[in-house]
Design an enzyme around this catalytic site. Structure first.
Site, PDB file in Angstrom:
ATOM      1  N   CYS A  55       0.856  -1.288  -0.090  1.00 51.78           N
ATOM      2  CA  CYS A  55       0.260  -0.010  -0.146  1.00 51.78           C
ATOM      3  C   CYS A  55       0.910   1.232   0.025  1.00 51.78           C
ATOM      4  O   CYS A  55       1.946   1.215   0.813  1.00 51.78           O
ATOM      5  CB  CYS A  55      -0.815  -0.107   1.239  1.00 51.78           C
ATOM      6  N   CYS A  59       0.459   4.513   7.039  1.00 47.21           N
ATOM      7  CA  CYS A  59      -0.156   4.280   8.255  1.00 47.21           C
ATOM      8  C   CYS A  59       0.738   3.656   9.262  1.00 47.21           C
ATOM      9  O   CYS A  59       1.174   2.490   9.016  1.00 47.21           O
ATOM     10  CB  CYS A  59      -1.431   3.649   8.217  1.00 47.21           C
ATOM     11  N   CYS A  62       0.168  -0.279  10.341  1.00 44.10           N
ATOM     12  CA  CYS A  62      -0.419  -1.132   9.416  1.00 44.10           C
ATOM     13  C   CYS A  62       0.600  -2.148   8.858  1.00 44.10           C
ATOM     14  O   CYS A  62       1.748  -1.813   8.231  1.00 44.10           O
ATOM     15  CB  CYS A  62      -1.103  -0.656   8.294  1.00 44.10           C
ATOM     16  N   CYS A  99     -17.441  -8.210   4.686  1.00 45.67           N
ATOM     17  CA  CYS A  99     -16.495  -6.870   4.315  1.00 45.67           C
ATOM     18  C   CYS A  99     -15.038  -7.127   3.681  1.00 45.67           C
ATOM     19  O   CYS A  99     -14.436  -8.231   3.980  1.00 45.67           O
ATOM     20  CB  CYS A  99     -16.020  -6.440   5.779  1.00 45.67           C
ATOM     21  N   CYS A 130     -20.029  -4.899   2.465  1.00 45.98           N
ATOM     22  CA  CYS A 130     -19.309  -3.616   2.973  1.00 45.98           C
ATOM     23  C   CYS A 130     -17.915  -3.676   2.402  1.00 45.98           C
ATOM     24  O   CYS A 130     -17.259  -4.941   2.081  1.00 45.98           O
ATOM     25  CB  CYS A 130     -18.802  -3.870   4.405  1.00 45.98           C
ATOM     26  N   CYS A 190     -19.436   3.273   7.683  1.00 45.71           N
ATOM     27  CA  CYS A 190     -18.638   2.310   8.769  1.00 45.71           C
ATOM     28  C   CYS A 190     -17.442   3.149   9.134  1.00 45.71           C
ATOM     29  O   CYS A 190     -16.799   3.351   8.273  1.00 45.71           O
ATOM     30  CB  CYS A 190     -18.590   0.974   8.324  1.00 45.71           C
ATOM     31  N   ARG A 262     -18.647  -1.523  17.217  1.00 45.74           N
ATOM     32  CA  ARG A 262     -18.011  -2.817  16.701  1.00 45.74           C
ATOM     33  C   ARG A 262     -16.548  -3.106  17.752  1.00 45.74           C
ATOM     34  O   ARG A 262     -15.744  -2.134  17.489  1.00 45.74           O
ATOM     35  CB  ARG A 262     -17.410  -3.164  15.215  1.00 45.74           C
TER      36      ARG A 262
HETATM   37  N1  SAM Z   1      -6.818   0.547   3.029  1.00 45.94           N
HETATM   38  C1  SAM Z   1      -7.925   1.033   3.535  1.00 45.94           C
HETATM   39  C2  SAM Z   1      -8.157   2.296   4.262  1.00 45.94           C
HETATM   40  O1  SAM Z   1      -7.083   2.735   5.151  1.00 45.94           O
HETATM   41  O2  SAM Z   1      -9.068   2.693   4.448  1.00 45.94           O
HETATM   42  C3  SAM Z   1      -9.111  -0.075   4.206  1.00 45.94           C
HETATM   43  C4  SAM Z   1      -8.129  -1.123   5.102  1.00 45.94           C
HETATM   44  S1  SAM Z   1      -7.491  -0.652   6.348  1.00 45.94           S
HETATM   45  C5  SAM Z   1      -6.394  -2.158   6.847  1.00 45.94           C
HETATM   46  C6  SAM Z   1      -8.838  -0.502   7.437  1.00 45.94           C
HETATM   47  C7  SAM Z   1      -8.537  -0.134   9.154  1.00 45.94           C
HETATM   48  O3  SAM Z   1      -8.248  -1.188   9.717  1.00 45.94           O
HETATM   49  C8  SAM Z   1      -7.654   1.009   9.407  1.00 45.94           C
HETATM   50  O4  SAM Z   1      -8.343   2.127   8.794  1.00 45.94           O
HETATM   51  C9  SAM Z   1      -7.456   0.809  10.863  1.00 45.94           C
HETATM   52  O5  SAM Z   1      -8.148   1.367  11.539  1.00 45.94           O
HETATM   53  C10 SAM Z   1      -7.567  -0.782  10.990  1.00 45.94           C
HETATM   54  N2  SAM Z   1      -6.190  -1.365  11.080  1.00 45.94           N
HETATM   55  C11 SAM Z   1      -5.318  -1.625  10.484  1.00 45.94           C
HETATM   56  N3  SAM Z   1      -4.193  -2.237  10.990  1.00 45.94           N
HETATM   57  C12 SAM Z   1      -4.452  -2.337  12.249  1.00 45.94           C
HETATM   58  C13 SAM Z   1      -3.794  -2.772  13.317  1.00 45.94           C
HETATM   59  N4  SAM Z   1      -2.493  -3.287  13.332  1.00 45.94           N
HETATM   60  N5  SAM Z   1      -4.391  -2.676  14.622  1.00 45.94           N
HETATM   61  C14 SAM Z   1      -5.571  -2.144  14.377  1.00 45.94           C
HETATM   62  N6  SAM Z   1      -6.485  -1.825  13.599  1.00 45.94           N
HETATM   63  C15 SAM Z   1      -5.769  -1.849  12.315  1.00 45.94           C
HETATM   64 FE1  SF4 Z   2      -3.138   1.145   3.303  1.00 47.54          FE
HETATM   65 FE2  SF4 Z   2      -2.870  -0.016   5.700  1.00 47.54          FE
HETATM   66 FE3  SF4 Z   2      -3.063   2.607   5.478  1.00 47.54          FE
HETATM   67 FE4  SF4 Z   2      -5.153   1.031   4.684  1.00 47.54          FE
HETATM   68  S1  SF4 Z   2      -4.410   1.093   6.854  1.00 47.54           S
HETATM   69  S2  SF4 Z   2      -4.285   2.895   3.719  1.00 47.54           S
HETATM   70  S3  SF4 Z   2      -4.201  -0.920   3.851  1.00 47.54           S
HETATM   71  S4  SF4 Z   2      -1.465   1.407   4.985  1.00 47.54           S
END
Ligand code: SAM
Ligand code: SF4
Ligand code: DTB
Length: 343
Positions: A55, A59, A62, A99, A130, A190, A262
């Site tokens: 990606c 973040c 992630c 989802c 979703c 959501c 949730r």
């Molecule tokens: N890439 C898309 C986005 O960021 O909108 C969708 C997928 S992203 C993985 C969805 C959500 O999962 C993130 O916004 C975050 O809140 C949650 N998430 C991701 N990694 C996580 C982690 N290690 N621990 C807890 N929540 C996590």
């Molecule tokens: Fe990409 Fe993970 Fe951020 Fe979603 S949360 S935008 S998958 S880096």
């Protein structure tokens, strides 16, 4: 105690809720919960990563960000048939919502037809749909709405003030813009975020204030407890006090009384007592199935065993979408879950 949904919360009011003695806060949250929901029903959704890793966003929490070396196995966009097979399996296991998540900044023109085909196919199976695909423009949102998408997940993740400590490749305001497109297209929102990322107590109340002061409360509010991923900048951040996590659920319930709150990522690190406390505080939705997107989740059988011990049943009908039965009649629930029992 006011029970009318409000959209004009001030930080000091939310701080005051967080500072209540634990029992007073839980009493208020649980009382609010009972006014709007069956207190023994929990909605269950199953997640599938339809495109994994690489990606472009950074973040810090992630596993899928291309900026960190997390040893994740990357995967291109799955074929539509493969996604429908997984959805069928989720339905057979009793999930009511499916989802689908993609590690994109935004969906590309090339991939979009397959995404629309997934929405239509999953819906045809009788599941709520979703998706979480990153940023959307108005045209894409409209196309998803026409394909029948029920929910779009797009988290604000944290407070406006803490946001750029966690993500620098996009802006908080851009998240709000996508949420506005989704709302305006008539897709249910959501939106939630993560706690345990080293944020302050004020950031936690600011994060909930942003959600509660949106023009409409999100239908679903996922509260994730950080799953610490090796290789990410947050891998060694200090744990959140578990009682502060429960407070987060309770305050979300009070601020957004009609939303599904949730209990999302991080359940695997919680014991049964902690989860029970979260359900009491107003959590009424979980991710169900052995995997979240890239990390593991409690085993489905363990969740059903916990439900049975607590007298909780999967939500049979999401009151916000009467056209769907949440537990399909064909659902093949584990044998020790007695669907005929009165709870
Ligand atoms: N890439 C898309 C986005 O960021 O909108 C969708 C997928 S992203 C993985 C969805 C959500 O999962 C993130 O916004 C975050 O809140 C949650 N998430 C991701 N990694 C996580 C982690 N290690 N621990 C807890 N929540 C996590
Ligand atoms: Fe990409 Fe993970 Fe951020 Fe979603 S949360 S935008 S998958 S880096
Ligand atoms: C949300 O708030 N939590 C889910 C869902 N929306 C897409 C994702 C949790 C991901 C946890 C880390 C992982 O499995 O990669």
């Amino acid at each position: 105690m006011s029970v009318l949904p409000r959209h004009d919360w001030h930080n000091h009011e939310i701080d005051a809720l967080f500072q209540l003695p634990f029992n007073d806060l839980l009493f208020q949250a649980h009382s609010t919960h009972r006014l709007h929901f069956d207190p023994n029903a929990v909605q269950i959704s199953t997640l599938l990563s339809i495109k994994t890793g690489a990606c472009p966003e950074d973040c810090k929490y992630c596993s899928q960000s291309g900026h960190y070396n997390t040893e994740l196995e990357k995967e291109k966009l799955l074929a539509v048939e493969k996604v429908l097979e997984e959805a069928q399996r989720a339905k057979a296991n009793g999930a009511s919502r499916f989802c689908m998540g993609a590690a994109w900044k935004h969906p590309s023109r090339k991939d979009f037809p397959a995404v629309l085909a997934m929405v239509k196919g999953v819906r045809r199976l009788g599941l709520e749909t979703c998706m979480t695909l990153g940023q959307l423009d108005q045209e894409q949102t409209q196309a998803l709405a026409e394909a029948g998408l029920d929910y779009y997940n797009h988290n604000i993740d944290t407070s406006r003030e803490y946001y750029d400590k966690i993500i620098t490749t996009r802006k908080f305001e851009e998240r709000l813009d996508t949420l506005a497109h989704v709302r305006e297209a008539g897709i249910k929102v959501c939106s939630g975020g993560i706690v345990g990322m080293g944020e302050s107590a004020r950031d936690r109340s600011g994060f909930l204030r942003e959600l509660a002061n949106l023009p409409q409360h999100p239908h679903s509010v996922p509260i994730n407890n950080l799953v610490k991923i090796k290789g990410t900048p947050l891998e060694n951040v200090a744990d959140l006090d578990p009682f502060d996590f429960v407070r987060m659920i309770a305050v979300a319930r009070i601020l957004m009384p009609k939303s599904h709150v949730r209990l999302s990522a991080g359940r695997e690190q919680m014991n049964d007592q902690m989860q029970a406390l979260c359900f009491f505080a107003g959590a009424n939705s979980i991710f169900y199935g052995d995997k979240l997107l890239t990390t593991s989740n409690p085993l489905a059988n363990d969740d059903m065993a916990l439900f049975a011990r607590l007298g909780i049943h999967p939500e049979v009908r999401d009151s916000s979408s009467p056209e769907f039965a949440a537990v399909p009649e064909s659902a093949n629930l584990p044998v020790y879950y007695d669907a005929t029992a009165t709870h």
